[in-house]
Design a protein around this motif. Structure first.
Motif, mmCIF file in Angstrom:
data_model
loop_
_atom_site.group_PDB
_atom_site.id
_atom_site.type_symbol
_atom_site.label_atom_id
_atom_site.label_comp_id
_atom_site.label_asym_id
_atom_site.label_seq_id
_atom_site.Cartn_x
_atom_site.Cartn_y
_atom_site.Cartn_z
ATOM 1 N N ASN A 24 0.840 -1.188 0.000
ATOM 2 C CA ASN A 24 0.000 0.000 0.000
ATOM 3 C C ASN A 24 0.877 1.240 0.000
ATOM 4 O OD1 ASN A 24 -3.036 -0.697 0.457
ATOM 5 N ND2 ASN A 24 -1.924 -2.100 1.805
ATOM 6 N N GLU A 25 0.733 2.062 -1.020
ATOM 7 C CA GLU A 25 1.453 3.322 -1.106
ATOM 8 C C GLU A 25 0.466 4.471 -0.878
ATOM 9 O OE1 GLU A 25 4.606 3.305 -1.383
ATOM 10 O OE2 GLU A 25 5.183 1.446 -2.402
ATOM 11 N N LYS A 26 0.974 5.686 -0.861
ATOM 12 C CA LYS A 26 0.114 6.841 -0.660
ATOM 13 C C LYS A 26 -0.638 7.145 -1.954
ATOM 14 C CE LYS A 26 -0.007 11.520 1.215
ATOM 15 N NZ LYS A 26 0.786 12.654 1.772
ATOM 16 N N GLY A 27 -1.931 6.806 -1.973
ATOM 17 C CA GLY A 27 -2.757 7.091 -3.139
ATOM 18 C C GLY A 27 -2.785 6.008 -4.189
ATOM 19 N N TYR A 28 -2.054 4.920 -3.989
ATOM 20 C CA TYR A 28 -2.099 3.813 -4.944
ATOM 21 C C TYR A 28 -1.596 2.543 -4.270
ATOM 22 C CZ TYR A 28 2.998 4.330 -5.654
ATOM 23 O OH TYR A 28 4.350 4.399 -5.480
ATOM 24 N N ILE A 29 -1.816 1.402 -4.928
ATOM 25 C CA ILE A 29 -1.413 0.102 -4.383
ATOM 26 C C ILE A 29 -0.696 -0.683 -5.471
ATOM 27 C CG2 ILE A 29 -2.224 -2.071 -3.359
ATOM 28 C CD1 ILE A 29 -4.747 -0.560 -2.436
ATOM 29 N N THR A 30 0.468 -1.207 -5.146
ATOM 30 C CA THR A 30 1.157 -2.082 -6.092
ATOM 31 C C THR A 30 0.669 -3.511 -5.868
ATOM 32 O OG1 THR A 30 3.014 -2.346 -4.544
ATOM 33 C CG2 THR A 30 3.206 -0.645 -6.224
ATOM 34 N N CYS A 31 0.475 -4.236 -6.981
ATOM 35 C CA CYS A 31 -0.117 -5.571 -6.914
ATOM 36 C C CYS A 31 0.747 -6.582 -7.658
ATOM 37 C CB CYS A 31 -1.531 -5.550 -7.509
ATOM 38 S SG CYS A 31 -2.653 -4.374 -6.719
ATOM 39 N N LYS A 32 0.338 -7.809 -7.593
ATOM 40 C CA LYS A 32 1.064 -8.883 -8.266
ATOM 41 C C LYS A 32 1.029 -8.695 -9.781
ATOM 42 C CE LYS A 32 0.113 -12.277 -4.622
ATOM 43 N NZ LYS A 32 -0.566 -13.556 -4.293
ATOM 44 N N ASN A 33 1.972 -9.339 -10.444
ATOM 45 C CA ASN A 33 2.080 -9.301 -11.912
ATOM 46 C C ASN A 33 2.320 -7.896 -12.456
ATOM 47 O OD1 ASN A 33 1.539 -12.139 -12.146
ATOM 48 N ND2 ASN A 33 -0.650 -11.687 -11.866
ATOM 49 N N GLY A 34 2.858 -7.006 -11.606
ATOM 50 C CA GLY A 34 3.204 -5.666 -12.059
ATOM 51 C C GLY A 34 2.035 -4.703 -12.161
#
Length: 497
Positions: A24-34
């Protein structure tokens, strides 16, 4: 990198959970498979004020009207500049954009205007995708993600929302300035706001208020006669083309009726079958909740939104559809199983008795052509009724009951109509005998104060005696409505047009 741009944080987090969260980042979320998920907070952009187009518009004057921008300018809203910067930064990194706005024309536009504002390449824009999510549960989101479609397919729908937005601006900015300038010449210093929707709605309310204030209730009168055959008494109402507003006129009719012979002109019984009411659209849900609980339109929408977004136990609420896609038939067993698990509740019993092999007319793909929405129904998530407020419980029960009713047989009644001629006066009465309860097991109406009367078996041209007749005083029914119901019913009538 594939970037999903959701309409709101809750939807973004639900999508990220389905994709598989990494961080979880500020204002967005990084997920699997890029993959990356970010979100808007409602509209991140708005149409600029007239002075952004030309300094001369800072001064309000009839000489500068009308204002028609040649090139429309979008600017960040004051409350969402920080999140807009986050979204724009992620768009720069993306190789594929996925519009994850709500599945309606406003949701289409909300994300598309951000993509346009980001000034992405034509290649990125033309290859953008669209995901349509009606249900925030993981399985439904996963299914939606596996069925992405070209974003370009829904551009006409997005353009419809864009036209609405610009029409609001053109009418609001021009007419507000014109009315305010003219009013100032008459000594009024306040701005007179005019809106495409706001102004006619206010006019309806004011007009209705005036009608209510000026309304003078006037009693009217009905003539009811009692007839008897085979020791079965029954009542029939005089059929008059015009409302009788004078008691002495009604009383004069009685003298010509009571004790006089009469003739049966019609006696017929027909078997009537009725299908269950369709599942709810937002409008029909609002109407039902207003009628049963007195909830306002916005109150019902807020509750339905909470059931969808917070509890995730009902589908997308902002829908104008009452029908269901046959694709959703696969969900039937799980939804009914979840409702059957609500121990010691009417829903549990109704779910247990439901016949999943039945299909009511609500399952109709043709009615849903070119639509991203279906009717409002329970989702496949098992509901926790204890977590709901009283109002949420009421609305959920109504939605679930409508759904369950689709798996019950048609209701059947024998409807009898009798017409009797007494001199120059015609009387009519009706009776109903329920033959099969069917879906009314679930959606039974509360019993009325007046019981259905028993009617004798009669034949045409048969003579029958009128044993009594009386004048009944009546009052206009709408006087009993609360202001909230008065206005809401008028809005519903307008919406149907």
């Amino acid at each position: 990198m594939r970037l999903f741009i959701a309409e709101k944080p809750s939807l973004g987090r639900a999508i990220a959970a389905s994709l598989g969260v990494i961080k979880n980042e500020k204002g967005y979320i990084t997920c699997k498979n890029g993959d990356v998920v970010t979100w808007c907070i409602g509209h991140l952009l708005e149409l600029a004020e007239p002075e952004a187009y030309d300094e001369k518009y800072k001064s309000w004057s009839l000489d500068t009207l009308p204002i028609f921008p040649k090139e429309w300018i979008l600017i960040p809203t004051d409350s969402s500049k920080e999140q807009l910067d986050v979204v724009l930064e992620q768009i720069k990194k993306a190789t594929v954009l996925v519009n994850a706005g709500d599945p309606d024309r406003e949701g289409d536009l909300l994300i598309n205007e951000v993509i346009e504002y980001a000034n992405v390449s034509n290649d990125i824009k033309e290859n953008a995708l669209r995901v349509l999510i009606n249900d925030l549960n993981p399985k439904a989101i996963e299914t939606a993600i596996n069925n992405l479609e070209p974003n370009s397919k829904r551009i006409p729908i997005s353009n419809a929302a864009l036209c609405r937005s610009r029409a609001d601006w053109l009418l609001g900015m021009n007419i507000t300035r014109a009315c305010s300038v003219l009013a100032k010449r008459k000594g009024h210093d306040n701005v007179l706001h005019v809106g495409r929707v706001q102004t006619p709605t206010i006019q309806l309310v004011v007009k209705r208020d005036i009608e209510i204030a000026n309304f003078k209730p006037v009693d009217f009168f009905e003539v009811e006669a009692q007839f008897t055959h085979a020791d079965i008494p029954f009542k029939a109402k005089l059929q008059n083309k015009k409302r009788i507003d004078k008691k002495d006129v009604a009383e004069s009719m009685i003298t010509n009726i009571a004790g006089q012979p009469a003739t049966v002109t019609l006696c017929e019984t027909k078997r009537a079958k009725s299908q269950p009411p369709l599942p709810f659209s937002l409008r029909t849900l609002q109407e039902a909740m207003s009628s049963k609980y007195g909830y306002g339109a916005k109150e019902t929408l807020d509750i339905a939104q909470s059931l969808y977004e917070t509890h995730k136990i009902t589908s997308y609420p902002r829908t104008d559809k009452n029908y269901l896609s046959t694709i959703k038939e696969d969900e039937i067993p799980l939804i009914i199983e979840n409702l059957e698990g609500l121990n010691d509740t009417p829903l549990a019993q109704w779910a247990s008795d439901a016949d999943m092999s039945l299909r009511s007319p609500c399952w109709n793909d043709k009615k849903l052509e070119d639509s991203a929405h279906t009717a409002i129904i329970p989702t496949t998530r098992a509901p926790d009724l204890d977590a709901l407020s009283e109002a949420e419980h009421n609305v959920y029960t109504a939605i679930a009951s409508r759904y369950l009713a689709q798996f019950y047989p048609t209701a059947e009644d024998d409807n009898t109509t009798i017409k009797i001629q007494s001199g120059e006066h015609e009387f009519k009465t009706t009776g109903k005998i329920e033959i099969k309860k069917g879906w009314r097991t679930v959606l039974a109406k509360e019993k009325s104060d007046t019981e259905e009367q028993s009617l004798p078996s009669l034949t045409k041209d048969q003579s029958i005696d009128c044993t009594n007749a009386e004048v009944i005083s009546k009052k206009p029914l709408h006087l009993n409505l609360t202001p909230k119901v008065r206005y809401f019913r008028q809005c519903v009538t307008l919406a149907k047009r």
